[in-house]
Every structure is written in C-alpha cells, then in structure tokens.
Design a protein around this motif. Structure first.
Motif, PDB file in Angstrom:
ATOM      1  N   LEU A 186       0.828  -1.199   0.000  1.00 40.95           N
ATOM      2  CA  LEU A 186       0.000   0.000   0.000  1.00 40.95           C
ATOM      3  C   LEU A 186       0.862   1.247   0.000  1.00 40.95           C
ATOM      4  N   LEU A 187       1.866   1.242   0.886  1.00 43.61           N
ATOM      5  CA  LEU A 187       2.746   2.406   0.937  1.00 43.61           C
ATOM      6  C   LEU A 187       3.456   2.597  -0.388  1.00 43.61           C
ATOM      7  N   PHE A 188       3.882   1.480  -0.961  1.00 43.15           N
ATOM      8  CA  PHE A 188       4.561   1.572  -2.234  1.00 43.15           C
ATOM      9  C   PHE A 188       3.637   2.135  -3.306  1.00 43.15           C
ATOM     10  N   ASP A 189       2.404   1.589  -3.326  1.00 45.48           N
ATOM     11  CA  ASP A 189       1.426   2.081  -4.298  1.00 45.48           C
ATOM     12  C   ASP A 189       1.188   3.557  -4.145  1.00 45.48           C
ATOM     13  N   LEU A 190       1.091   3.992  -2.895  1.00 46.12           N
ATOM     14  CA  LEU A 190       0.831   5.400  -2.640  1.00 46.12           C
ATOM     15  C   LEU A 190       1.951   6.271  -3.176  1.00 46.12           C
ATOM     16  N   ARG A 191       3.174   5.829  -2.872  1.00 41.90           N
ATOM     17  CA  ARG A 191       4.296   6.624  -3.356  1.00 41.90           C
ATOM     18  C   ARG A 191       4.284   6.701  -4.870  1.00 41.90           C
ATOM     19  N   TYR A 192       4.000   5.569  -5.482  1.00 36.42           N
ATOM     20  CA  TYR A 192       3.956   5.535  -6.941  1.00 36.42           C
ATOM     21  C   TYR A 192       2.835   6.418  -7.466  1.00 36.42           C
ATOM     22  N   ALA A 193       1.674   6.347  -6.792  1.00 39.20           N
ATOM     23  CA  ALA A 193       0.533   7.146  -7.235  1.00 39.20           C
ATOM     24  C   ALA A 193       0.871   8.624  -7.173  1.00 39.20           C
ATOM     25  N   VAL A 194       1.510   9.022  -6.086  1.00 38.43           N
ATOM     26  CA  VAL A 194       1.866  10.442  -5.963  1.00 38.43           C
ATOM     27  C   VAL A 194       2.794  10.843  -7.105  1.00 38.43           C
ATOM     28  N   ARG A 195       3.734   9.967  -7.405  1.00 36.24           N
ATOM     29  CA  ARG A 195       4.655  10.283  -8.507  1.00 36.24           C
ATOM     30  C   ARG A 195       3.913  10.436  -9.813  1.00 36.24           C
ATOM     31  N   MET A 196       2.971   9.530 -10.065  1.00 37.89           N
ATOM     32  CA  MET A 196       2.227   9.599 -11.318  1.00 37.89           C
ATOM     33  C   MET A 196       1.402  10.868 -11.393  1.00 37.89           C
ATOM     34  N   LEU A 197       0.821  11.265 -10.258  1.00 34.82           N
ATOM     35  CA  LEU A 197       0.011  12.473 -10.262  1.00 34.82           C
ATOM     36  C   LEU A 197       0.865  13.695 -10.536  1.00 34.82           C
ATOM     37  N   LEU A 198       2.056  13.685  -9.955  1.00 32.19           N
ATOM     38  CA  LEU A 198       2.930  14.829 -10.174  1.00 32.19           C
ATOM     39  C   LEU A 198       3.431  14.863 -11.613  1.00 32.19           C
ATOM     40  N   ARG A 199       3.473  13.681 -12.209  1.00 32.40           N
ATOM     41  CA  ARG A 199       3.995  13.605 -13.572  1.00 32.40           C
ATOM     42  C   ARG A 199       3.069  14.316 -14.554  1.00 32.40           C
ATOM     43  N   SER A 200       1.739  14.243 -14.334  1.00 34.94           N
ATOM     44  CA  SER A 200       0.839  14.945 -15.247  1.00 34.94           C
ATOM     45  C   SER A 200       0.029  15.968 -14.468  1.00 34.94           C
ATOM     46  N   PRO A 201       0.618  17.123 -14.209  1.00 30.20           N
ATOM     47  CA  PRO A 201      -0.007  18.110 -13.318  1.00 30.20           C
ATOM     48  C   PRO A 201      -1.319  18.663 -13.852  1.00 30.20           C
ATOM     49  N   GLY A 202      -1.413  18.795 -15.176  1.00 27.71           N
ATOM     50  CA  GLY A 202      -2.654  19.342 -15.732  1.00 27.71           C
ATOM     51  C   GLY A 202      -3.830  18.446 -15.415  1.00 27.71           C
ATOM     52  N   PHE A 203      -3.674  17.181 -15.702  1.00 28.58           N
ATOM     53  CA  PHE A 203      -4.742  16.220 -15.437  1.00 28.58           C
ATOM     54  C   PHE A 203      -5.086  16.197 -13.956  1.00 28.58           C
ATOM     55  N   SER A 204      -4.029  16.149 -13.139  1.00 30.80           N
ATOM     56  CA  SER A 204      -4.270  16.071 -11.701  1.00 30.80           C
ATOM     57  C   SER A 204      -5.037  17.289 -11.224  1.00 30.80           C
ATOM     58  N   PHE A 205      -4.629  18.440 -11.703  1.00 33.07           N
ATOM     59  CA  PHE A 205      -5.282  19.657 -11.254  1.00 33.07           C
ATOM     60  C   PHE A 205      -6.761  19.654 -11.605  1.00 33.07           C
ATOM     61  N   ILE A 206      -7.065  19.313 -12.877  1.00 29.65           N
ATOM     62  CA  ILE A 206      -8.468  19.306 -13.298  1.00 29.65           C
ATOM     63  C   ILE A 206      -9.267  18.300 -12.486  1.00 29.65           C
ATOM     64  N   ALA A 207      -8.693  17.109 -12.331  1.00 30.28           N
ATOM     65  CA  ALA A 207      -9.434  16.068 -11.616  1.00 30.28           C
ATOM     66  C   ALA A 207      -9.685  16.486 -10.176  1.00 30.28           C
ATOM     67  N   ILE A 208      -8.643  16.994  -9.520  1.00 32.07           N
ATOM     68  CA  ILE A 208      -8.792  17.357  -8.107  1.00 32.07           C
ATOM     69  C   ILE A 208      -9.765  18.514  -7.966  1.00 32.07           C
ATOM     70  N   THR A 209      -9.688  19.487  -8.871  1.00 37.77           N
ATOM     71  CA  THR A 209     -10.614  20.617  -8.776  1.00 37.77           C
ATOM     72  C   THR A 209     -12.056  20.170  -8.987  1.00 37.77           C
ATOM     73  N   THR A 210     -12.250  19.290  -9.977  1.00 38.13           N
ATOM     74  CA  THR A 210     -13.613  18.799 -10.215  1.00 38.13           C
ATOM     75  C   THR A 210     -14.158  18.107  -8.975  1.00 38.13           C
ATOM     76  N   MET A 211     -13.344  17.234  -8.382  1.00 36.61           N
ATOM     77  CA  MET A 211     -13.821  16.522  -7.195  1.00 36.61           C
ATOM     78  C   MET A 211     -14.008  17.475  -6.036  1.00 36.61           C
ATOM     79  N   ALA A 212     -13.112  18.458  -5.916  1.00 34.21           N
ATOM     80  CA  ALA A 212     -13.242  19.428  -4.823  1.00 34.21           C
ATOM     81  C   ALA A 212     -14.581  20.148  -4.939  1.00 34.21           C
ATOM     82  N   LEU A 213     -14.941  20.485  -6.163  1.00 34.39           N
ATOM     83  CA  LEU A 213     -16.209  21.160  -6.402  1.00 34.39           C
ATOM     84  C   LEU A 213     -17.379  20.285  -5.976  1.00 34.39           C
ATOM     85  N   GLY A 214     -17.349  19.037  -6.480  1.00 35.42           N
ATOM     86  CA  GLY A 214     -18.457  18.145  -6.177  1.00 35.42           C
ATOM     87  C   GLY A 214     -18.572  17.848  -4.693  1.00 35.42           C
ATOM     88  N   ILE A 215     -17.449  17.439  -4.099  1.00 33.17           N
ATOM     89  CA  ILE A 215     -17.513  17.042  -2.693  1.00 33.17           C
ATOM     90  C   ILE A 215     -17.709  18.252  -1.798  1.00 33.17           C
TER      91      ILE A 215
END
Lengths: 115, 911
Positions: free
Chosen positions: B79-108
């Motif tokens: 799990l920890l490994f997956d998390l670290r990897y996930a964070v890396r992947m999110l940082l790798r594509s900042p545009g996508f991450s930003f849009i996705a996080i903003t959309t969810m922030a809006l909804g939630i």
C-alpha cells in the motif's frame, strides 16, 4: 567431489548456539568458519543465511550482540550466548539425543524381535 | 488467536524493518570483505578472491528479501509503495491532476456544504440531553376538522399524573413584552411556561436557578429567567443581576436566573428560538381564564419528556387509553362528534419547520452535481489509459498479476478522490463565514450550522466511497489490455480499447442526462419563483411602510391604561393624527400583527361560531371551524388597496359600545355562506383571553361588508377565508402602524417613534420595514433554493460540456490515422467536420433522451415545490434541451476543427 547436503534451518540455529557455547563470543564470519570447520567440510553452508538467523536469535533473546574489533581491526558485531540461549541449547540437545536414540532403536530392530 | 498475534508481531516488525535491513546489509558486507581477504591470503587473485567469496556466500539480495518478506506485512508495504507511486504519477501529469482534483473538490465541497446545513437543521435539531425522549403533545378534534386546538389546564394535570411522562410543560410560542426602565423601551420576545419547563428540556441555569418545578402559583409567579444574550447586551453581564427588578409590561418581575450561553429554546422559527425571557406561570389564575376543562389554551404548546425507555408508540397507546377513560368521565366536555384525540409527535420533527422538503431537494440536486463530477473524473481516468497503456502492458508482461495492477490503479484513483475531497472540505472551511451570509435568515437553526468533525467525516466517507466506485471501473478496464497488440503499437482504436471507449461514451451520456435533469429542475423552480414573485397579491404594497409598537399587557388588568378598546382608541386616534402630520405621509392606518400581509408567522385562528345553520342548530365553540381574524382600523382597506365588493367597511362610528361588526373576504363568504348573502349574518368569535379576566359571553358580531380576496397569508394561496374586525371595537396589544406615501425609510422610523412616544413615552417602536421587503422576505427560502439549484445546474452543464469535449477529443485523437487515410483518399475537410460533429451530437441526443426521461420523474417528485407551472411544462423542457444541444455542439466544435485540420502526411508518418 560429493554433493554437500544442505543444512536444515532449525539445526543451523542449534549449531550456532553450540558454537557460541564452546568458543565464547564470536563475530558472524567467525561463526561461519567454525561451523564449516566442525562439520568437517561435509556440509555446504549457504553462509548468507546465517545472518538473518543471527538476527532472529537475537530478537528471540537467545543471543546478544555488541560492537567490537575483529582480528584485522575491523569493526564487527560480536555475538554471545545468553542465559536463555544456554537453557534453550540444553533443551534442544536433550531433544536431539532423545530423537537420535529412538531412531537408533528402530534401525537396530530386527524383524524377528517384532512378533 | 495465533494469527492475530502474528499480525501484530509483523506490524511492529514493520516499524523496525529498516533498522534490521541496514544491519543485515552491514554484516553481510563485512563478511564478504573478510572472506575476500582470507581468499587473497590463500593466494587467489583479487578478482578470483571476490568471485569465490560471493559464490560461497550465496545470493545476498535474495536472502535479504526473503527475510524481509517474512518479517513485514506485505499488504501495508504494498500500500505504501502504491501510494508513493501514485503520488509520482500524479505529479507527472499536473494538468490532469489539477483538473481532476478541482472537479472533485467542487463536487464534494458542495455536497459537504449542504450536508452541514442538513446536519444542523434536520439531524440534530434538539440541543438537549436525551432528545429522543422529548415529544410534543397535540390535541385534535378531527370530528370538526380541527387540529392543534390547544390543551386545557385540567387535561395537562391529567397528563402529568398519567405516568407516561417524566413531566409535561405548557409553553407559549413566543410573544412580545415591553421592557421598560432602560434607556429605550425594548420590545422583547418571551415565553410563558409552566415552572417545570426547564426540567423537561433538561437544561439548568448558568447563574442563579430556573423555576422551581413544584411552584404552584396559579398566575404568573413574577420570576423571570434571562437568556445569556440579553444579559450580556442590556445588562453588561452584571454578576449581581439576580434579584434585580425588571418592569415587563408595567409589571415588576425579579430575575432569578440566567441561561447558559448557547442555550436556545426549541421552536421551528427563529422567533421562537430567539426568546430571551422566560416567565413562569400556572396558567390557572389571573390573567388566564379559569382552568375549566373545556377552555383550551390556544397558541400554547405542550412539550413533555417521556419516561426513560418508553417508546413513542407505547406511550401513544397508553395515552389513547387515558383519552378514552377521560371521554367517558366527562361526556359533556368531550362530545362524541368532535372525536377528541391526543397525539404525540417527536419534538425533533416539529422544530424543523417547513424547510425539510427544500433541504432534501437541495441535497438531491447537489448529489447529482457530485455524481457528475465523479463521472467526469472517471472519464479523465479512462482517457489516461491511452497514455499509460504501454507502461501497463510492460508490467503485465514482466509478470505483474492482474489484481496487483488493479490495486495499484485503484490506489491512484482513491488518492485523487481523497485529495479532491480534502481540498473541497478545506475550501468550505475557510469560506464558511462568507457562505453563511448567503443563507436566508428564516432558515431555522442557522446558528447551529458549523463545520465540525462530523462534517469532515462525511466528506472523507464520500471521497473514499466515490473513489472506490468510480475508480474501480477504470482500473479494471485498464488492466484488461491486449498485451501483444499494445506492445506492438498496432493502430489505436483496435478492438482492445473498444471496451474502454464504449465505457467513456456511456459515461458522457450519463453526464449529459444528469445535467439535463438538474437544468430542468432549476428551470421549473425558476419559473415557479418568478410566477410567485409576479403574482398579483390583491393588495398594493407600493410605498407602504409598517412600523410596530407594542402596548403593555400587565398581569392585573385593572392597572392597564389601555384595558378597553375605548381607552386604546384614544391612543390610536392620536397616533394616527400625528402620523399624518409627518412629511410625505399620505395615509395612515393601524392593525394588529395578523394585519401585516405576509409578515406574520403564526396567524391566530379563532373559532367561528355561526348563528343557526341549515338545521337550525347552533354550532358549539369547541366544534367550530377556525378562521383567521385580523384586527384593523377603518382606513386599512383603503390604504392597502383592498376593494370592497359588497356592503360597507368600518366607520369611525363603530365603537366598543355599538354593535360589533365584521368584514369578511370572498373566500370566507364562499366557504361559510355558500349561495347566501353573508351581509347581516351573525357570528361569534371567541375572544382573545389576554386582558380579559372574566369569562363573559362574547357578543354576536354582524357581518357588514365583503372585500375581494387578497394573498395576505401566502402568495401561493388566494382563497384563505378571513374575517376582519375593527380596532376601535376590539382592542389588540400589538399595533402596527401602516403609512403610505413618499417616505424615507431610514428617517421614518425615528420620526414615527417621536410621534408615538409623544403620546406615551413608555411604548417601544421598532421593526420599520417596507411592505416590499416583507414580501421578498416571505419568499426568501424559496429564492435561496432556486438560486442554489440554478448554481448547481450551471455547474453541471459546465462539467458535462467539459466531459463531452474530452470524449470527442479523445475519439478524434484515436482516429487520427483513419482520418488521415480518408483525407489522403480525397475526402473533403468539411465532411470530416460533419462526421465528428455527428458523433458528438449522437452522444448529446442519447444524453438528452435519457435526461428527459429522468427529468420527468424528478419533476413529478418535486411537484409540491412548484407553483403555477406543471411538472410536464413543455417550454422548460424544450428550452433546456436546446441549451444542452448548443453547449454540446460548441464543445464538439473545437476537436472537430482539429480533426479537420489533420495533415494526412504527418499523421500517417506518426509511428
């Protein structure tokens, strides 16, 4: 050269304890050499597996370790037997001797004795 | 048990993991070094020495790993490994991450905001100990169609001794009182309660004491308990407040206690909750009517605390038994045709007021927005597969198990959703003060709304749930790759991705459908609100101001300077005369609180006893229908522009000693005197008990006029029967002064106060508002709902538009080679454009069809909130569909143009 049979894990622990009992505090390399010697080169020790075992024994409290200087003045961990380890050694020695005695009786039995 | 122990051992070893590993590495390195030096001494060459040493040692890495895997918890490690990897992947594509996080922030964020309102209003409406034991006791007379007729004192005593309740208390519902003796006479809200009231609620005073529950004073016991707010505001938190004498309505009361800060009275309106004084009374002596079984106390509620462990159903059954036995014991007071019953309602239900429906609808609407956000993010996640397909294929080829892959992809999705949820919650937390100001003041429990741990918990739960549900499908689909095809990069759009592209299309169609539903809801609400706002109220609110004053009602009526209507009339005429002298005032009139159109929260209803009906039997008072009865001065009707249809209005000759007269509206005429002329008919209205100590037989009142219907009770309802009486014949303690003319709202209050206090300096003057303001306040909750739903609909449309844009872009990208081939073979660019647009419109059409079906269902569900527009309103549906189509078209256009401009040579050369 005949194949050197592998050592069973449980018996390696016993060998380590006995070695420490006989020779006093030793570092890891030393234990490996001594076991090799005592077994008369008849056993192939996958020497690397010694170290996890030493760690396990220490966690269990059978041996204790401390830093010291080895023969060529290198920094090494020296292991020694604890009281608990000593008791464990005695118990296991007794168990082995019992097992060996029983097996010997079976090997010595002849068909005619069992009617 | 052993496995549990092993689990914990492993958990602790996990923490120590690094330490052990380092030690192993060190010792193994030491061993190898020593072996090497031994070999060197034995005569081997350095290279050979090293090699032999390593061979003899064994595979160090493997040994370490095996030890490690035995010691630690692979689950958490992974799990920890997956998390670290996930964070890396999110940082790798900042545009996508930003849009996705903003959309969810809006909804939630939006969902959590509405939840916090619901949490305060509907879920925990009672801030008292053991709130489930609190009930309201309501008397009904279903035989004559009357509900909530009020309890009588002997009935209350029966309830107390019935053994069903720990104690029961009678309470007023928030009335006014004058506090004189400070700088300005103050009008405050108070409740008269039986002395056990606070023990029913279970709250004690912070200073002094509350009333003694065994106090048996029949009238007022002249003790008063203050609220913390009042104590701080008017008395500067004076620690010696206990025992201080206050003049309330010219009576002297002594302060015995102060309630704790944050204590709020139960009640469904802010007015009820903002009570600042509590007076203890036995409801049996002066100034109350004598405690007869049939004299019911109107506008008084009974709250009670059930015995612990008693469920409401059981209590209700016991109560029904009691009611039956009382009916047999007192047949005269409980005639059979009235079918007297007593109901128990959980107090929590009665205090939420009428906003439950609106709030549930709001929650539904915001839930739809959340759904759309989730769908959008799921779409985005799917779109990423084309970018990451190689990576996943390689991992699978190297032996990664499917479940492992799914778990890792799911972790990425969860991380995304969680981050979005936390961002949304944080935004909400920091903007909460601003948001609270947007909520209309008439929302009950406004002060209770807070962003607390429960709300955070809700946000987290929703994030995790949404992440699991909406992350699982993309993760599962992503792991289902055609390995060889992807690795060989055989043309995109091959069969391996068909499942994914269909999934995306389904998602987009769903998004469109959901946003259509929201838009239809918003459109219908908008039309309802607009129609209500534009409806003819039946009276003219232009340039009219209403200013309130309050006449004292001392406990001993003989000390009341305005005891009779004649005495009060002197005051009123003088006030009216002076008011007319103010500059800008063209007309002036007075009325009681019920006469303020749309401005009174609980109109007082009196039983209407008609003289002889068709069978010639006089209806009894406790069986009579209830009617609203405002009291006004003769100029009132003209001032408000309420035209007379038949007969006459009040005149200045209708006084206390002349025959009592009344004016009714058309609705009353239709209801009570169908096919007859109501002029000349006589009725009897039970008189307000305040100020009257004797139970004199009220006189007959003659109907003299009929006015047109007006929407003075509710803008949505035109036909509520009303009967008006003259202020000079029937006194009222509440006096509202109506002024019409070119008035300056800021100055008029002070001017009027001057005039009123010139006549009597002890009268407070407060609450100056224009009738326009009163009207819009009455619509404020509706307006708020409408604005919120419209906001959600706009957001949903935006998200859906983004969704369709994303999908069509993806489709275009996928089909670049195909488009290039077509272009190379001679297709017109215009045709390419049309092809893409058709694709997009196809999706839009599917979405619209689904959406219309869903919208029809939803609109029928919310039919209760609509006014003047049917749930199947065609113009709304049609215009919303057109808007959706336009947005979809616009969203498709950009990628379509991009498709059109594909350079075939470049595209075909792309590997």
């Amino acid at each position: 050269m005949p194949e050197k049979p592998d050592v069973l894990q449980g018996t390696l622990a016993l060998m380590v304890l006995k070695t420490l009992d006989l020779l006093g505090p030793l570092h890891g390399y030393g234990i490996a050499r001594r076991i090799e010697q005592i077994s008369g080169d008849l056993l192939a020790v996958n020497q690397g597996t010694l170290y996890p075992l030493l760690l396990k024994l220490e966690h269990e409290g059978a041996i204790a370790s401390e830093w010291g200087a080895s023969e060529n003045n290198r920094r090494a961990r020296f292991y020694r037997l604890t009281r608990a380890g000593h008791k464990q050694l005695q118990t296991e020695t007794r168990d082995w001797e019992q097992t060996a005695a029983i097996i010997a009786r079976f090997f010595a039995a002849k068909g005619e004795d069992l009617a | 048990m052993k496995s549990v122990k092993r689990f914990f051992v492993r958990l602790s070893k996990l923490a120590a993991g690094h330490h052990d590993d380092r030690r192993l590495r060190e010792e193994m390195a030491e061993h190898l070094a020593q072996q090497r030096s031994d070999n060197l001494r034995a005569g081997m060459s350095p290279g050979e020495a090293h090699r032999q040493a390593v061979l003899k040692f064994g595979a160090a890495e493997a040994i370490r790993e095996e030890y490690h895997s035995e010691q630690s918890l692979p689950l958490i490690e992974n799990l920890l490994f997956d998390l670290r990897y996930a964070v890396r992947m999110l940082l790798r594509s900042p545009g996508f991450s930003f849009i996705a996080i903003t959309t969810m922030a809006l909804g939630i964020g939006a969902t959590t905001a509405i939840y916090s309102v619901i949490d305060a209003t509907l879920l925990h409406p009672l801030p008292y100990p053991n709130p489930s034991e609190l009930v309201r006791v309501v008397d009904d007379l279903p035989g004559v169609g009357a509900q909530g007729v009020g309890i009588s004192v002997p009935e209350w005593r029966d309830l107390e001794s019935s053994g069903i309740f720990q104690s029961a208390a009678i309470t007023g519902t928030g009335a006014n009182v004058n506090l004189t003796g400070s700088a300005q006479p103050l009008r405050l809200s108070f409740k008269q309660v039986t002395p056990n009231y606070f023990s029913v609620l279970g709250v004690d005073a912070q200073l002094g004491r509350t009333f003694d529950p065994h106090d048996a004073t029949p009238g007022y016991n002249l003790e008063v308990v203050l609220s913390d707010g009042l104590w701080r505001r008017e008395f500067g938190a004076d620690p010696h407040i206990l025992g201080k004498a206050l003049r309330l309505d010219n009576d002297v009361y002594h302060v015995v206690g102060v309630m704790p800060r944050g204590f709020r009275d139960q009640g469904s309106t802010s007015e009820e909750q903002n009570v600042e004084l509590w007076l203890g009374a036995g409801f049996a002596g002066v100034p109350f009517p004598p405690p007869l079984r049939e004299s019911r106390l109107r506008s008084r509620a009974v709250i009670a605390r059930l015995k612990p462990g008693l469920s409401i159903e059981t209590a209700q059954r016991h109560l029904d038994v009691l009611v039956d036995s009382l009916k047999k014991q007192y047949p005269a007071e409980y005639p059979a045709q009235t079918a007297w019953t007593v109901r128990l309602i959980p107090l929590s239900e009665t205090v939420v007021g009428n906003v439950r429906q609106s709030l549930v609808m709001l929650f539904g609407a915001v839930g739809l927005v959340l759904l759309i956000s989730c769908v959008n993010v799921a779409n985005l996640l799917l779109a990423r597969t084309s970018v990451r397909s190689r990576e996943i294929a390689v991992r699978q080829a190297m032996g990664a198990q499917r479940t492992r892959l799914v778990r890792q992809l799911l972790t990425e999705s969860l991380l995304l959703f969680l981050l979005g949820g936390i961002a949304g919650f944080a935004t909400l937390f920091f903007t909460r003060k601003f948001l609270l100001r947007l909520i209309p003041e008439s929302l009950p429990h406004l002060n209770d709304i807070s962003i607390n741990w429960g709300v955070l918990g809700f946000a987290l739960v929703v994030s995790v749930a949404a992440g699991t549900v909406f992350g699982l499908a993309p993760a599962w689909l992503m792991s289902r790759l055609d390995l060889t095809g992807t690795l060989r990069q055989e043309g995109r759009g091959s069969s391996g991705s068909l499942g994914r592209s269909r999934a995306r299309q389904v998602l987009v169609v769903t998004e469109l459908a959901l946003s259509l539903v929201l838009m239809v809801a918003a459109g219908l609400l908008l039309r309802s609100f607009w129609d209500l706002f534009a409806v003819q109220p039946g009276f003219n609110p232009d340039r009219v101001m209403a200013i309130e004053t309050w006449l004292p009602g001392p406990n001993d009526p003989t000390t009341d300077p305005y005891q009779t209507a004649t005495q009060e009339a002197v005051l009123l005429r003088e006030v009216l005369r002076r008011s007319r002298t103010l500059s800008g005032v063209q007309e002036a009139a007075v009325g009681d609180e019920d006469a303020l159109p749309l401005g009174h929260s609980q109109p007082s209803r009196l039983p209407l006893v008609q003289e002889g009906d068709r069978e010639g039997i006089e209806t009894k008072e406790n069986q009579a229908p209830l009617i609203e009865s405002p009291i006004v001065s003769p100029e009132y009707f003209h001032l408000l522009g309420m035209p007379l249809e038949r007969g006459r209005l009040f005149t200045n000759q209708d006084l206390e000693d002349t025959p009592q007269v009344a004016v009714i509206n058309q609705a009353a005429a239709r209801t009570y005197w169908p096919n007859q002329d109501p002029i000349g008919k006589r009725v009897r209205l039970h008189l307000d008990t305040r100020g009257l100590s004797s139970s004199a037989e009220p006189a007959w009142t003659t109907i003299v006029g009929v006015i047109a219907d007006a929407r003075t009770e509710s803008l949505a309802d035109a036909g509520i029967p009303q009967i008006y009486r003259s202020m000079y014949q029937r006194a009222s303690k509440e006096v509202i002064i109506f002024l019409r003319g070119q008035l300056d709202p800021s100055a008029i209050s002070a001017q009027e106060r001057e005039q009123v206090q010139a006549v009597d300096a002890t009268l407070p003057v407060f609450h100056a508002e224009t009738l326009g303001e009163v009207l819009s306040t009455s619509l404020s909750v509706r307006r708020f709902s409408m604005e919120m739903v419209a906001l959600f609909a706009a957001t949903a449309l935006l998200l859906a538009g983004l969704g369709i844009y994303g999908t069509i872009s993806y489709v275009v990208n996928e089909q670049r080679r195909e488009i290039a081939v077509r272009l190379a073979l001679g297709a017109q660019r215009g045709n390419i454009l049309k092809m893409v647009l058709r694709r997009g419109l196809g999706l839009a059409a599917a979405g619209a069809g689904l959406g219309v079906a869903g919208a029809l269902i939803v609109s029928h569900l919310m039919a209760g909130l609509l006014y003047g527009v049917s749930p199947n309103d065609l113009p709304t549906f049609a215009s919303v569909t057109v808007v959706l189509a336009i947005v979809a078209l616009a969203a498709c256009y950009i990628p379509a143009r991009r498709a059109m401009r594909v350079d075939p040579i470049v595209a075909l050369h792309e590997a």
